[in-house]
Design an enzyme around this catalytic site. Structure first.
Site, PDB file in Angstrom:
ATOM      1  CE  LYS A 158       7.987  -0.652  18.386  1.00  0.00           C
ATOM      2  NZ  LYS A 158       9.144   0.207  18.192  1.00  0.00           N
TER       3      LYS A 158
HETATM    4  C1  LIG Z   1       9.991   1.369  18.469  1.00  0.00           C
HETATM    5  C2  LIG Z   1       9.802   2.759  18.016  1.00  0.00           C
HETATM    6  C3  LIG Z   1      10.824   3.505  17.386  1.00  0.00           C
HETATM    7  C4  LIG Z   1      12.212   2.985  17.128  1.00  0.00           C
HETATM    8  O1  LIG Z   1      12.723   2.338  18.180  1.00  0.00           O
HETATM    9  P1  LIG Z   1      14.020   1.413  18.167  1.00  0.00           P
HETATM   10  O2  LIG Z   1      13.895   0.726  19.492  1.00  0.00           O
HETATM   11  O3  LIG Z   1      15.179   2.352  18.110  1.00  0.00           O
HETATM   12  O4  LIG Z   1      13.984   0.480  17.012  1.00  0.00           O
HETATM   13  C5  LIG Z   1      10.511   4.771  16.935  1.00  0.00           C
HETATM   14  N1  LIG Z   1       9.274   5.292  17.066  1.00  0.00           N
HETATM   15  C6  LIG Z   1       8.272   4.605  17.650  1.00  0.00           C
HETATM   16  C7  LIG Z   1       6.917   5.216  17.718  1.00  0.00           C
HETATM   17  C8  LIG Z   1       8.514   3.332  18.171  1.00  0.00           C
HETATM   18  O5  LIG Z   1       7.509   2.670  18.775  1.00  0.00           O
END
Ligand SMILES: *Cc1c(COP(=O)(O)O)cnc(C)c1O
Length: 392
Positions: free
Chosen positions: A188
């Site tokens: 991210k």
């Molecule tokens: C990355 C992501 C999350 C949350 O993921 P974590 O790995 O738990 O931080 C939730 N929704 C989407 C669309 C994601 O890409």
């Protein structure tokens, strides 16, 4: 093949950590608190200020943060929550954690985000909330979705795991919904290793989120049913240990200082891809809603099945063969056995199905060099030539 195959895999996403980030973590390690210390609030304040929200509550990951949002929204058994099927599992699993029922609505075939008209059609007397997802970093149609929810007393939650730094109608993602979630997984925009946050303008939601992340306990004198002394705390509801550590928060705060640069580089790479692929027949480049300013978590290129022999599947294999870590984001959630066993099926989602057959994510992250970008462009061009000529 005219381009020489690269020796190492170029992933679709990856963190960018520098010496400042490392130093920030080392400073915490040498200090008094490695968890439940002051770095958490500093990080929370930094995010809240960046997006223009009043409050931020950090969690150990984005999924836990979404779980917290569903809890704070009061979602429970019998409640329906509408969301898109083209997203990561966490966007609907968080509803299941609370005993609620996820209800999928189809995507818009142009933006790939939740279609407000399908979402409206999915509303029933049991609907409690909508979870919008900003797929690829492009905000969902937050003006229409907030009208839809507020007119009916529904709660709007935004899964903005892809869209930190993005804007909609000139306003930063983070204040459009009642609660907005950002994730700090290494692919991210900024990372804490694992981590997540909910931002909100509501003091009530903020309090519920804080309690939920620490076993359901509170020390707030105003909320205690009695007070046995200065040691006293009460558990008034069931919560979890969903806390972020100070190590993670310090890393996140240091990363936040670079967010605008990271987003700018992502936008630059996306522009280079757009320019290279826009005019190749059969390749469908991402389109932007006029109000949306994406922060470009993903670059999804679609491969027209009627133009390319073997379609996306063959393109995926060819590009992987060239050491490109291309991916498919996402398998529609109703296709997962856990969901299909509960009765979810593909029938009502023609746009999601077409998207799933044709979509391919290219490498996109700020640490990519221009040579990396050129390699991706050359590889896609050669693959399009190769698969396209079967029909010529
Ligand atoms: C990355 C992501 C999350 C949350 O993921 P974590 O790995 O738990 O931080 C939730 N929704 C989407 C669309 C994601 O890409």
């Amino acid at each position: 093949m005219t381009t020489t195959k690269r020796e190492t895999l170029l992933p679709y996403g990856k963190q960018l950590i520098d010496e400042d980030d490392i130093q920030a973590v080392v400073d915490v390690l040498r200090g008094d608190f490695i968890t439940q210390g002051p770095a958490i609030e500093r990080f929370e304040r930094k995010i809240a200020e960046y997006v223009g929200a009043k409050y931020a509550v950090a969690f150990c990951n984005g999924t836990a943060a979404l779980h917290g949002a569903c809890h704070a929204a009061g979602i429970g058994p019998g409640d329906e929550v509408i969301t898109t099927p083209v997203t990561f599992l966490a966007s609907s699993n968080c509803v299941l954690y609370q005993g609620g029922t996820p209800v999928f609505a189809d995507i818009d075939p142009v933006t790939y985000n939740l279609d407000p008209i399908s979402a409206e059609k999915a509303i029933t007397p049991r609907t409690k909330a909508i979870i919008a997802v900003d797929l690829t970093g492009q905000p969902a149609e937050m003006d229409r979705l907030s009208m839809l929810t507020h007119d009916r007393g529904l709660i709007l939650i935004e899964d903005a795991a892809h869209s930190l730094g993005a804007s909609y109608a000139g306003k930063k993602v983070g204040t459009w919904a009642d609660m907005t979630m950002f994730s700090f997984h290494p692919v991210k925009h900024v990372t804490t290793g694992e981590g997540g946050v909910i931002v909100t303008d509501s003091e009530e939601y903020r309090d519920r989120l804080l309690t939920f992340r620490s076993h359901g306990t509170t020390k707030d004198p105003k909320r205690l049913t009695r007070n046995d002394g200065p040691w006293y705390y009460e558990m008034q509801e069931l919560g979890y240990n969903y806390r972020m550590t100070d190590l993670q928060a310090a890393l996140g705060a240091s990363q936040m200082d670079k967010l605008d640069r990271f987003v700018e580089r992502r936008r630059e790479i996306a522009r280079m891809y757009d320019e290279a692929f826009r005019s190749i027949p059969g390749l469908i480049v991402p389109k932007q809603h006029p109000a949306a300013e994406s922060s470009w978590h993903l670059y999804v290129l679609r491969w027209d099945e009627t133009i390319f022999a073997g379609g996306r599947d063959r393109a995926f294999a060819e590009l992987r063969d060239r050491n490109l870590g291309v991916q498919v984001h996402y398998i529609p959630i109703y296709r997962q056995p856990y969901y299909s066993d509960k009765g979810y099926s593909a029938e009502a989602f023609p746009h999601s199905e077409e998207y799933y057959r044709t979509a391919l994510s290219l490498p996109l992250f700020p640490a990519m060099s221009n040579d990396d970008v050129e390699y991706v462009i050359a590889s896609v061009r050669e693959t399009a030539d190769l698969l396209g000529t079967f029909y010529n």
